[in-house]
Design an enzyme around this catalytic site. Structure first.
Site, PDB file in Angstrom:
ATOM      1  N   THR A 192       0.804  -1.222   0.000  1.00  0.00           N
ATOM      2  CA  THR A 192       0.000   0.000   0.000  1.00  0.00           C
ATOM      3  C   THR A 192       0.838   1.274   0.000  1.00  0.00           C
ATOM      4  O   THR A 192       0.285   2.372  -0.013  1.00  0.00           O
ATOM      5  CB  THR A 192      -0.915   0.049   1.239  1.00  0.00           C
ATOM      6  OG1 THR A 192      -0.096   0.056   2.412  1.00  0.00           O
ATOM      7  CG2 THR A 192      -1.856  -1.136   1.267  1.00  0.00           C
ATOM      8  N   LYS A 193       2.157   1.140   0.018  1.00  0.00           N
ATOM      9  CA  LYS A 193       3.004   2.309   0.206  1.00  0.00           C
ATOM     10  C   LYS A 193       3.246   3.062  -1.105  1.00  0.00           C
ATOM     11  O   LYS A 193       2.876   2.619  -2.197  1.00  0.00           O
ATOM     12  CB  LYS A 193       4.330   1.892   0.836  1.00  0.00           C
ATOM     13  CG  LYS A 193       4.186   1.347   2.248  1.00  0.00           C
ATOM     14  CD  LYS A 193       3.532   2.341   3.188  1.00  0.00           C
ATOM     15  CE  LYS A 193       3.575   1.929   4.642  1.00  0.00           C
ATOM     16  NZ  LYS A 193       2.776   0.768   4.978  1.00  0.00           N
ATOM     17  N   THR A 194       3.898   4.225  -0.977  1.00  0.00           N
ATOM     18  CA  THR A 194       4.097   5.112  -2.132  1.00  0.00           C
ATOM     19  C   THR A 194       5.051   4.524  -3.155  1.00  0.00           C
ATOM     20  O   THR A 194       5.033   4.915  -4.325  1.00  0.00           O
ATOM     21  CB  THR A 194       4.625   6.473  -1.668  1.00  0.00           C
ATOM     22  OG1 THR A 194       5.859   6.275  -0.949  1.00  0.00           O
ATOM     23  CG2 THR A 194       3.614   7.157  -0.756  1.00  0.00           C
TER      24      THR A 194
END
Length: 382
Positions: A180-182
């Site tokens: 879910t991270k950038t």
């Protein structure tokens, strides 16, 4: 319409990089991992970048590097993912919780010094949602009491504090590349530091404590012989994860700009409704906008946060809550932590909801989210 809370932005670039690893036949830690480390440290501007299999592993190894021991204490904010405190417990050390600011959800620096004791070894500030914590004040406190500062930058790629990019400010920084991270590699993380000794120790510890460059032992440059220098862990990244990271790093700027645009679109509408409380970004910060946290003004609504989340879910909109404060978990309650000691965290937790904010979102999806939130707050206004 169905809109997930998050969807990683994966294109042919990522697929091609992974296929390249598969075709080369090297799928564990190897040359792509080293290349990813080199590209990452160039981007951040740090002397060292060490790839690991999670931010949790990175934080754990950072604490090993500074020599955390049983009985030591580490200051952490109340509102964070459990991993921030969990790694302190690995050492039979004690996480000491500090309340957060209501408007930024960042650790309240005015409350740190009162929690410092002779046993305090480090501070782990969390850059909530991508906004850097008050690093100058934290570093000043750390210097005064001879403490280490390890930044939990799971949300903060890229982010800047007073013109300095997150990753070169504290003693050691740990990033997350969770799905879910950038920047998403599925599972993965990176540790950055300008301290060569710590970086070498982390490199050795991430792969069972085996002597440096042991990952090469099956290549033509390597040897079957190696030494075990320390009691380490299985924390290395793989070339498959690194392949994803290499492709994602090339489009990091573009993905960040897309999230900024979404956040600005949300802000432009939600600022007009007293039922909603916008997340504050301080003037001297640039956030990654990993999360878009929106709070409900419960004084003027006939609906609580939990019901609000369920209403959005019924309309096909995925949301989340970041985070359940640490003291609310059974493990920490059993250690004597209570909600009454952290009033700001309780206030935030009762009101906050994280909205979808990912690069692949379509305009009609953003509009649909806004329309339904506005409809809900009008419907449930007192």
């Amino acid at each position: 319409m169905q809109i997930p809370f998050h969807k990683p932005y994966i294109t042919e670039d990522e697929i091609n990089e992974v296929v390249d690893s598969l075709k080369k036949g090297w799928i564990t830690m190897g040359y792509k991992t080293i290349e990813f480390e080199n590209r990452f440290k160039e981007y951040i501007g740090s002397k060292n970048a060490v790839a690991v299999n999670s931010c949790t592993a990175g934080l754990h190894l950072a604490l090993r590097a500074i020599g955390l021991k049983e009985g030591d204490e580490v200051i952490v904010p109340t509102i964070t993912f459990v991993a921030t405190a969990e790694v302190v417990n690995y050492f039979k050390a004690k996480p000491v919780l500090v309340d957060v600011e209501k408007d930024t959800h960042l650790i309240d620096v005015s409350k740190i010094e009162e929690k410092i004791t002779p046993k305090t070894k480090a501070i782990i500030p969390v850059h909530y949602s991508g906004q850097p914590a008050d690093m100058d004040e934290i570093l000043e406190i750390a210097k005064k009491y001879n403490l280490f500062v390890i930044e939990d930058a799971a949300h903060s790629l890229p982010a800047w504090y007073k013109g300095r990019i997150v990753g070169i400010i504290g003693d050691i920084t740990a990033f997350s590349f969770y799905a879910t991270k950038t920047l998403a590699t599925g599972e993965g993380g990176m540790v950055t530091t300008d301290n060569d000794e710590w970086a070498d120790k982390i490199r050795i510890l991430r792969l069972h404590g085996i002597s440096k460059d042991a990952w090469k032992r099956y290549s033509k440059e390597g040897s079957w012989e190696y030494d075990v220098l320390d009691n380490g862990y299985k924390y290395n990244m793989t070339d498959i994860n690194a392949a994803l990271g290499l492709a994602q790093l090339k489009k990091l700027q573009w993905m960040w700009e897309k999230r900024i645009k979404i956040a600005n679109t949300y802000n432009q509408t939600f600022k007009n409704y007293e039922e909603l409380i916008l997340y504050k970004v301080k003037d001297n910060r640039i956030t990654s906008w990993h999360l878009y946290p929106l709070k409900l003004n419960l004084k003027v609504l006939r609906i609580d946060r939990n019901r609000f989340v369920e209403e959005l879910k019924a309309r096909g909109i995925g949301t989340s809550v970041h985070f359940i404060p640490l003291y609310r978990f059974s493990y920490y309650r059993n250690q004597g932590f209570t909600p009454g000691a952290y009033p700001n965290s309780e206030w935030v937790f009762q009101r906050v909801v994280s909205l979808p904010i990912f690069p692949g979102m379509k305009k009609e999806e953003i509009d649909y989210i806004i329309e339904n939130i506005v409809d809900l707050v009008k419907k449930f206004k007192r």
